[in-house]
Design a protein around this motif. Structure first.
Motif, PDB file in Angstrom:
ATOM      1  N   TYR A   1       0.797  -1.236   0.000  1.00  0.00           N
ATOM      2  CA  TYR A   1       0.000   0.000   0.000  1.00  0.00           C
ATOM      3  C   TYR A   1       0.828   1.286   0.000  1.00  0.00           C
ATOM      4  O   TYR A   1       0.334   2.327  -0.413  1.00  0.00           O
ATOM      5  N   ARG A   2       2.049   1.230   0.460  1.00  0.00           N
ATOM      6  CA  ARG A   2       2.897   2.401   0.402  1.00  0.00           C
ATOM      7  C   ARG A   2       3.934   2.240  -0.731  1.00  0.00           C
ATOM      8  O   ARG A   2       3.900   2.972  -1.713  1.00  0.00           O
ATOM      9  N   GLY A   3       4.830   1.276  -0.603  1.00  0.00           N
ATOM     10  CA  GLY A   3       5.883   1.128  -1.598  1.00  0.00           C
ATOM     11  C   GLY A   3       5.372   0.956  -3.008  1.00  0.00           C
ATOM     12  O   GLY A   3       5.770   1.685  -3.929  1.00  0.00           O
ATOM     13  N   PHE A   4       4.478  -0.012  -3.217  1.00  0.00           N
ATOM     14  CA  PHE A   4       3.989  -0.293  -4.566  1.00  0.00           C
ATOM     15  C   PHE A   4       2.915   0.683  -5.022  1.00  0.00           C
ATOM     16  O   PHE A   4       3.069   1.351  -6.062  1.00  0.00           O
ATOM     17  N   LEU A   5       1.833   0.803  -4.275  1.00  0.00           N
ATOM     18  CA  LEU A   5       0.674   1.555  -4.757  1.00  0.00           C
ATOM     19  C   LEU A   5       0.980   3.042  -4.925  1.00  0.00           C
ATOM     20  O   LEU A   5       0.624   3.648  -5.947  1.00  0.00           O
TER      21      LEU A   5
END
Length: 248
Positions: free
Chosen positions: A161-165
């Motif tokens: 949810y943070r790194g990828f999205l």
């Protein structure tokens, strides 16, 4: 065999280029990460019945599946985990110290969600965490749950949810500042919605917590390890609370 390997390399290079350059490919990649996991979560409600341990285990498996698909996208791009903020050089004392600050910010975000929902509903209520009842007064299950959430939630959710999205949504908008902000907000909304089994209060609480974590990710130059550590503190406290039967 050599021709086959050359064909595979060319195909992977082509897919990697698409993921680098095409906004449509980035959107499809996001769908490829989330849609299978959503399907698994829906099936969990049908096949797991009222067994909270099985339902929670299926959610953990869904998170691990998402991480594998994210890894595949990185590999096609010829990227590594450090490109999402997981550089080994960031595992240091400075990151640990920052993680306590982020932990406080995330807790404040969680509390803010509670206050806002209390103001809207008029009567404060707790998030529905009955899915963790199997931990109560059960030391072996507490230890197993802690190990599982550290991998699938503390690490997994920060990657997803943070790194990828946030990274992919930002890229869709050309990494312009306004799109980075949109990415942070959208990621926090999605993060809240995936906690739908916590009830409406839980969705809002985790949404605001996700917003605090998303802002921290950008402010800290996308050092994801700081967020992983902070998330681990929150998960550990939550599991211990569930063990003692304390409401959140």
């Amino acid at each position: 065999m050599r021709l086959l390997n050359d064909y595979k390399n060319v195909k992977m290079s082509y897919l990697g280029s698409l993921l680098h350059e095409s906004k449509s490919a980035k959107i499809l990649e996001i769908c490829a990460v989330f849609l299978p996991a959503i399907s698994i979560a829906i099936l969990a409600h049908f096949f797991a019945g009222d067994n909270p341990l099985i339902r929670q285990s299926i959610i953990w498996i869904a998170n691990l599946l998402m991480i594998c698909i994210i890894w595949l996208g990185l590999r096609l791009r010829d990227h590594k985990w450090k490109d999402l903020g997981l550089a080994s050089s960031n595992i240091n004392v400075k990151s640990v110290l920052f993680s306590f600050v982020v932990f406080i910010a995330a807790v404040l975000g969680f509390i803010m969600g509670s206050i806002i929902m209390g103001m809207i509903l008029g009567i404060p209520e707790n998030a529905d965490l009955s899915g963790y009842n199997y931990i109560q007064d059960n030391i072996p299950m507490l230890i197993i749950a802690l190990l599982a959430v550290f991998i699938a939630s503390s690490f997994g959710e920060e990657v997803i949810y943070r790194g990828f999205l946030i990274t992919r949504i930002s890229e869709i908008g050309g990494n312009r500042k306004v799109w980075v902000r949109i990415a942070v907000v959208l990621s926090s909304i999605v993060f809240g919605l995936v906690h739908f089994d916590w009830g409406l209060m839980g969705i809002v609480q985790t949404g605001f917590m996700g917003l605090a974590l998303g802002i921290s990710y950008i402010v800290l130059n996308r050092n994801l390890w700081v967020l992983v550590f902070a998330h681990a503190y929150m998960d550990a406290i939550l599991m211990v609370q569930m063990y003692f039967g304390v409401s959140v």
